[in-house]
Motif scaffolding. Sequence first.
Motif, PDB file in Angstrom:
ATOM      1  N   ILE A  74      37.092  37.051  41.089  1.00  0.00           N
ATOM      2  CA  ILE A  74      37.232  35.590  41.191  1.00  0.00           C
ATOM      3  C   ILE A  74      38.705  35.168  41.257  1.00  0.00           C
ATOM      4  O   ILE A  74      39.018  33.992  41.294  1.00  0.00           O
ATOM      5  CB  ILE A  74      36.529  34.844  40.029  1.00  0.00           C
ATOM      6  CG1 ILE A  74      37.126  35.241  38.685  1.00  0.00           C
ATOM      7  CG2 ILE A  74      35.029  35.062  40.087  1.00  0.00           C
ATOM      8  CD1 ILE A  74      36.762  34.286  37.544  1.00  0.00           C
ATOM      9  N   HIS A  75      39.599  36.138  41.217  1.00  0.00           N
ATOM     10  CA  HIS A  75      41.034  35.864  41.320  1.00  0.00           C
ATOM     11  C   HIS A  75      41.623  36.730  42.433  1.00  0.00           C
ATOM     12  O   HIS A  75      41.040  37.743  42.810  1.00  0.00           O
ATOM     13  CB  HIS A  75      41.772  36.216  40.022  1.00  0.00           C
ATOM     14  CG  HIS A  75      41.261  35.516  38.801  1.00  0.00           C
ATOM     15  ND1 HIS A  75      41.258  34.147  38.652  1.00  0.00           N
ATOM     16  CD2 HIS A  75      40.739  36.026  37.648  1.00  0.00           C
ATOM     17  CE1 HIS A  75      40.766  33.831  37.463  1.00  0.00           C
ATOM     18  NE2 HIS A  75      40.441  34.946  36.832  1.00  0.00           N
ATOM     19  N   CYS A 111      47.415  33.022  42.063  1.00  0.00           N
ATOM     20  CA  CYS A 111      46.014  33.201  42.405  1.00  0.00           C
ATOM     21  C   CYS A 111      45.620  31.976  43.223  1.00  0.00           C
ATOM     22  O   CYS A 111      45.784  30.852  42.758  1.00  0.00           O
ATOM     23  CB  CYS A 111      45.164  33.321  41.145  1.00  0.00           C
ATOM     24  SG  CYS A 111      43.406  33.117  41.475  1.00  0.00           S
ATOM     25  N   ALA A 113      42.780  30.823  43.928  1.00  0.00           N
ATOM     26  CA  ALA A 113      41.653  30.066  43.368  1.00  0.00           C
ATOM     27  C   ALA A 113      42.101  29.169  42.215  1.00  0.00           C
ATOM     28  O   ALA A 113      41.435  28.188  41.898  1.00  0.00           O
ATOM     29  CB  ALA A 113      40.562  31.024  42.888  1.00  0.00           C
ATOM     30  N   HIS A 114      43.216  29.518  41.570  1.00  0.00           N
ATOM     31  CA  HIS A 114      43.716  28.754  40.425  1.00  0.00           C
ATOM     32  C   HIS A 114      45.231  28.599  40.518  1.00  0.00           C
ATOM     33  O   HIS A 114      45.973  29.071  39.646  1.00  0.00           O
ATOM     34  CB  HIS A 114      43.338  29.454  39.113  1.00  0.00           C
ATOM     35  CG  HIS A 114      41.891  29.821  39.025  1.00  0.00           C
ATOM     36  ND1 HIS A 114      41.412  31.083  39.339  1.00  0.00           N
ATOM     37  CD2 HIS A 114      40.816  29.077  38.681  1.00  0.00           C
ATOM     38  CE1 HIS A 114      40.093  31.095  39.192  1.00  0.00           C
ATOM     39  NE2 HIS A 114      39.698  29.898  38.788  1.00  0.00           N
ATOM     40  N   MET A 118      47.509  29.759  37.378  1.00  0.00           N
ATOM     41  CA  MET A 118      47.808  31.191  37.506  1.00  0.00           C
ATOM     42  C   MET A 118      48.905  31.342  38.557  1.00  0.00           C
ATOM     43  O   MET A 118      48.649  31.602  39.732  1.00  0.00           O
ATOM     44  CB  MET A 118      46.553  31.972  37.928  1.00  0.00           C
ATOM     45  CG  MET A 118      45.445  31.894  36.881  1.00  0.00           C
ATOM     46  SD  MET A 118      43.939  32.720  37.397  1.00  0.00           S
ATOM     47  CE  MET A 118      44.460  34.445  37.318  1.00  0.00           C
TER      48      MET A 118
HETATM   49 CU   LIG Z   1      42.315  32.842  39.650  1.00  0.00          CU
END
Ligand SMILES: [Cu+2]
Length: 129
Positions: A74-75, A111, A113-114, A118
């Motif tokens: 997910i990262h 990352c 996604a974040h 992150m």
């Molecule tokens: Cu992430």
Amino acid sequence: MRTLLRRRLLPIALLVGGVLAAAPAANAATTAITLYGTVGPTHAISLTTKTGVRVKSVTAGRAYTIVVRDRSDIHNFHLRGSGVARTTSIDAITTVTWRVTFRAATYTYLCDAHPESMVGTFVARAPAA
Ligand SMILES: [Cu+2]
């Protein structure tokens, strides 16, 4: 004859020995430095040295080997900045090795996604004169 040969060969042997002894120092300046990029399995991303110290600066123009350990599906680990754009995929759990040379600039790893939580940066500086 034998003495003559020894006299001639000894300086050559010393010269060769001196060159070999000097070789490791020359290699140290050109051998890539290894850094470690790690993301996951928790909500964490980092770029560290072998001993785990977080990287805040690197030397511009030097070769770096970056071992990226993407430990989560997910990262991802995305490294970007002047002349550099490398990434693992969010879906994959993988370990990859990148060979990177930085320019004098600020670089970011994050990352995708974040990207707010992150993320980290470091600076590549020109080598000291
Ligand atoms: Cu992430």
